[in-house]
Scaffold this active site. Sequence first.
Site, PDB file in Angstrom:
ATOM      1  N   LYS A   1      47.576  45.997  25.531  1.00  0.00           N
ATOM      2  CA  LYS A   1      47.558  44.523  25.606  1.00  0.00           C
ATOM      3  C   LYS A   1      47.579  43.957  24.196  1.00  0.00           C
ATOM      4  CE  LYS A   1      44.367  40.710  26.833  1.00  0.00           C
ATOM      5  NZ  LYS A   1      43.179  40.285  27.612  1.00  0.00           N
TER       6      LYS A   1
ATOM      7  N   ASP B   1      43.248  34.864  22.161  1.00  0.00           N
ATOM      8  CA  ASP B   1      43.066  34.423  23.544  1.00  0.00           C
ATOM      9  C   ASP B   1      42.088  33.252  23.583  1.00  0.00           C
ATOM     10  OD1 ASP B   1      42.870  34.111  26.253  1.00  0.00           O
ATOM     11  OD2 ASP B   1      41.740  35.977  26.606  1.00  0.00           O
TER      12      ASP B   1
ATOM     13  N   LYS C   1      38.309  28.824  26.991  1.00  0.00           N
ATOM     14  CA  LYS C   1      37.028  29.504  26.842  1.00  0.00           C
ATOM     15  C   LYS C   1      36.019  28.599  26.139  1.00  0.00           C
ATOM     16  CE  LYS C   1      38.780  34.228  26.296  1.00  0.00           C
ATOM     17  NZ  LYS C   1      38.113  34.850  27.443  1.00  0.00           N
TER      18      LYS C   1
ATOM     19  N   ASP D   1      41.824  40.413  20.729  1.00  0.00           N
ATOM     20  CA  ASP D   1      42.323  40.631  22.083  1.00  0.00           C
ATOM     21  C   ASP D   1      43.649  41.403  22.093  1.00  0.00           C
ATOM     22  OD1 ASP D   1      41.653  40.377  24.754  1.00  0.00           O
ATOM     23  OD2 ASP D   1      42.774  38.510  25.036  1.00  0.00           O
TER      24      ASP D   1
ATOM     25  N   ASP E   1      43.151  32.181  31.814  1.00  0.00           N
ATOM     26  CA  ASP E   1      42.405  33.098  30.951  1.00  0.00           C
ATOM     27  C   ASP E   1      42.543  34.559  31.428  1.00  0.00           C
ATOM     28  OD1 ASP E   1      40.850  33.865  28.848  1.00  0.00           O
ATOM     29  OD2 ASP E   1      38.946  33.204  29.728  1.00  0.00           O
TER      30      ASP E   1
ATOM     31  N   GLU F   1      45.076  36.336  31.381  1.00  0.00           N
ATOM     32  CA  GLU F   1      46.444  36.413  30.877  1.00  0.00           C
ATOM     33  C   GLU F   1      46.871  37.851  30.572  1.00  0.00           C
ATOM     34  OE1 GLU F   1      43.897  35.972  29.000  1.00  0.00           O
ATOM     35  OE2 GLU F   1      44.299  37.485  27.468  1.00  0.00           O
TER      36      GLU F   1
ATOM     37  N   ARG G   1      46.486  40.639  32.188  1.00  0.00           N
ATOM     38  CA  ARG G   1      47.111  41.332  33.322  1.00  0.00           C
ATOM     39  C   ARG G   1      48.526  40.831  33.579  1.00  0.00           C
ATOM     40  NH1 ARG G   1      42.180  39.701  37.078  1.00  0.00           N
ATOM     41  NH2 ARG G   1      41.195  39.911  35.034  1.00  0.00           N
TER      42      ARG G   1
HETATM   43  N1  BES Z   1      40.302  38.758  26.734  1.00  0.00           N
HETATM   44  C1  BES Z   1      39.517  38.437  27.848  1.00  0.00           C
HETATM   45  C2  BES Z   1      38.489  39.498  28.194  1.00  0.00           C
HETATM   46  C3  BES Z   1      37.391  39.743  27.184  1.00  0.00           C
HETATM   47  C4  BES Z   1      36.181  39.073  27.270  1.00  0.00           C
HETATM   48  C5  BES Z   1      37.547  40.692  26.214  1.00  0.00           C
HETATM   49  C6  BES Z   1      35.182  39.333  26.371  1.00  0.00           C
HETATM   50  C7  BES Z   1      36.541  40.964  25.303  1.00  0.00           C
HETATM   51  C8  BES Z   1      35.356  40.286  25.371  1.00  0.00           C
HETATM   52  C9  BES Z   1      40.399  38.246  29.093  1.00  0.00           C
HETATM   53  O1  BES Z   1      41.669  37.756  28.866  1.00  0.00           O
HETATM   54  C10 BES Z   1      39.686  37.259  29.968  1.00  0.00           C
HETATM   55  O2  BES Z   1      39.472  36.165  29.531  1.00  0.00           O
HETATM   56  N2  BES Z   1      39.337  37.689  31.168  1.00  0.00           N
HETATM   57  C11 BES Z   1      38.650  36.861  32.089  1.00  0.00           C
HETATM   58  C12 BES Z   1      39.186  37.140  33.466  1.00  0.00           C
HETATM   59  C13 BES Z   1      38.787  36.120  34.498  1.00  0.00           C
HETATM   60  C14 BES Z   1      39.329  34.750  34.165  1.00  0.00           C
HETATM   61  C15 BES Z   1      39.313  36.566  35.843  1.00  0.00           C
HETATM   62  C16 BES Z   1      37.165  37.174  32.001  1.00  0.00           C
HETATM   63  O3  BES Z   1      36.789  38.324  31.736  1.00  0.00           O
HETATM   64  O4  BES Z   1      36.366  36.253  32.159  1.00  0.00           O
HETATM   65 ZN    ZN Z   2      41.733  35.642  28.742  1.00  0.00          ZN
HETATM   66 ZN    ZN Z   3      42.474  38.236  26.988  1.00  0.00          ZN
END
Ligand code: BES
Ligand code: ZN
Ligand code: ZN
Length: 503
Positions: free
Chosen positions: A268, A273, A280, A291, A350, A352, A354
């Site tokens: 990825k 992000d 966020k 990220d 968020d 994104e 996947r």
């Molecule tokens: N990049 C984040 C995941 C992340 C969070 C990585 C904290 C490292 C530390 C990812 O893109 C994300 O925001 N995922 C969301 C998914 C949700 C919206 C289904 C998450 O984990 O909240």
């Molecule tokens: Zn995200």
């Molecule tokens: Zn992310």
Amino acid sequence: MKITFEKSKIERIKADAYLFLFYQDKKLFEEELKVIENLLKCKIAKVSLEDFEGKQSQTTLVYSGDHRIIMSGLGMKNDLTIEKVRKATARGVKRAKYLKVNKLALEVLQDQSLKGVEIEDIARAQTISSILALYSFDKYFTKKENQDLHSVREIVLFSQYNSLTKYAKDIEEGIKTGSIIGEATNLARDLGNEPSNVIYPESFADHVVKRSKNRNYSVQVLDKKEITKLKMGGVLEVARGSSRDPRFLILHYNGGRKNEAPYVIVGKGVTFDSGGISIKPAAGMGLMKVDMGGGAAVVGVFEAISQLGLKLNVVGLIPLVENMPSGNSFKPGDVITAHNGMTIEVDNTDAEGRLILADALSYASKFKPKLVIDMATLTGASIVAIGYVASIVMGNNEELIEKLRVAGDQTYDRVWPLPLWDDYDRMIDSEIADVKNSGQSRQAGTIMGGMFLKRFIGDYPWAHIDIAATAMRDRESDYDPKNATGAGVRLVTKFLVNEASGK
Ligand code: BES
Ligand code: ZN
Ligand code: ZN
């Protein structure tokens, strides 16, 4: 960092400090002291050792004659593991760094009680943990005193037993491969730590192209036009809100026979992000420059395997985007079409990672892979599930998952499995498209990511490694620094080394 082995005489080393590892055991302690006094021809004042017991993570410094002697504890001999050797080495080496030691002599631990661990493995482990422990990202400090932390420039490994000279070749091999793997991990850390105004999709691509020129792998860079032609809707839609155009990298390392199916490693590459329209919270958002840690790990793996000369074919895929809110952004409720033609309802912008991985995983089929592994900082939920101590692995092939678990144990860049049962499938069903990019509730967030990706894989064995818990940290520990850690490099490199050696 220059690391070598001195097989003849310790006096030849002329180090600024000597680092010895000690067990927590009074008798062994006394014996080791005598050996040191003999080796360095000095007398260590007992009073200077009163508080040092050789406990794990304990270090001390004694001065004797002309020598600085750093002692680092391994804990009880019966409980020794190779990870304790890494940690004790890392603590000692860091102590040397704070002392502004330039040239450090480091004892290679010799202990036959570690099952399945050869002297080469110990030399490699000590080399890697030294290189990782000395990592610092100080290039943006303009004041020299802030920059100059990284003071150990040379490490010379030595043995207190002359019999070790017969293992010199093995130790040297451990140092050589360890240096490659340690530096490759630090490169992934550098990419992760670079701010997103420096590393964005285009500059990430430039950087990797430049590096590949000195190595035995090639990089193909697809720009927005080519990505559009390939109908990679996930990559295009996530990138839409940013002024930075996306890129898609294809790396090739051909160490195997011509027609041998390649291992495909996907990472990825979200260079920042923000969450997009599903933005966020401000606190800690800066860390989202890491990220792209999965993509950085892929680059680290290519750096390592190309220098190790593994006899395998490996393809790397890195979709690169910046996820930003703007008038052009994709939005919650949008329906987008991925590379394989499947439609996705965007429930949350968020989620994104996947979306871009969906394109990369379906594109992977083109290479008729032997297997596919993806690495991604995919879900915050993985931190809740397992803490900062391991990554999570999921997939469609038990054997592959088990091999990754073993490589994780060997390197301590660990993974632990979660299931991808059909029962979870309905949670990402959409009312208007083939699939939705997030679950309905706060349940099983990490598994939701895996279930989503599973819908996009082709006919190949596949493992997804969620490195959100391991790729970035908010505090330093042993050989892991604060911020980017380079997680996944040691794990996947070791997995490929094992594959190449038929293990
Ligand atoms: N990049 C984040 C995941 C992340 C969070 C990585 C904290 C490292 C530390 C990812 O893109 C994300 O925001 N995922 C969301 C998914 C949700 C919206 C289904 C998450 O984990 O909240
Ligand atoms: Zn995200
Ligand atoms: Zn992310």
